[in-house]
Design a protein around this motif. Structure first.
Motif: not given
Length: 247
Positions: A36-41, A74-77, A140-142, A178-184
């Motif tokens: 969790h969470p099930e998705s991230y940017a 890879p997931v960094l840090g 698109d996913q890990l 992993l989703t597309a980056k949002g406006a932020g």
């Protein structure tokens, strides 16, 4: 008088058993290792992943948890949060393809985290928190394969991956979309302060049990209660009609 009440009592008993069955079915359906969470940017920075490990055995405790992090993306840090009673061991691997970041080129990344020393009893679960510096932006996913070892020596391998269009496998591996980056988000994948706050809030909410599987279980429970109320109402109505007929 007891003869008149027996239909109502029988209806209540049947309804209660049906509701218990629904709750039990919901619990079995969600008793696997999840993240969790099930998705991230894509390219998200300074976030947290929580691995939830439930114990699905009645006669053994979970004594070891292993999570394998992808090294092709890879997931960094990665940093492991302390967890009472558990001792983490972090394994790093040299990357086949180094990753260039604003802070330099990364040649190694965490490939495995193992927790030992603690126990997860029957009907219980544990949340293991892992902080990260940056997620990849080229996938698109890990998939985080996991192994769960019990005190009786049994090991459950949460490593299966669902193919497109197929049902969920029996022992699915935890997956983060992993989703597309949002406006932020910026082009580098870094989130704005507002986006980072929202991401952290989502992770905390999910780790507290506000996951899709928990929502499904609550929905089934509510449905069972509604069925129970309707059953009791029907029995009461039949009892009133019977009394009216006798009078």
């Amino acid at each position: 008088m007891s003869a008149h009440r027996s239909p109502l009592r029988r209806a209540g008993t049947v309804t209660a058993l049906a509701a218990v069955g629904l709750f039990a079915a919901a619990g079995v359906a969600s008793a696997h290792v999840t993240v969790h969470p099930e998705s991230y940017a894509k390219g998200a920075t300074d976030g947290q992943l929580t691995f939830r490990v439930p114990n699905e055995e009645d006669s053994a405790a979970t004594t070891k948890v292993q999570v394998f992090l992808p090294t092709d993306h890879p997931v960094l840090g990665v940093l492991v949060s302390p967890h009472d009673g558990w001792t983490p061991k972090v394994t790093t691997t040299k990357l086949k393809t180094p990753v260039k970041t604003d802070d330099g080129t990364i040649t190694e990344a965490v490939s495995e985290i193992t927790w030992t020393g603690g126990k997860i009893g029957a009907g219980q679960y544990e949340d293991f928190d892992v902080a990260f510096g940056q997620l990849p932006d080229d996938t698109d996913q890990l998939t985080f394969k996991a192994l769960q070892t019990y005190s009786d020596g049994k090991t459950v391998r949460w490593i299966e991956q669902a193919q497109s269009g197929d049902d969920e496998p029996e022992n699915p591996a935890p997956v983060v979309k992993l989703t597309a980056k949002g406006a932020g988000g910026s082009e580098s994948g870094e989130q704005s302060p507002a986006a980072s706050t929202a991401t952290a809030s989502a992770a905390k909410s999910s780790a507290s049990g506000d996951s899709a599987s928990d929502s499904t279980a609550r929905g089934l429970g509510i449905a069972g209660l509604v069925v129970g109320v309707l059953g009791l109402a029907a029995a009461a109505f039949a009892l009133v009609r019977a009394r009216s007929a006798r009078s």
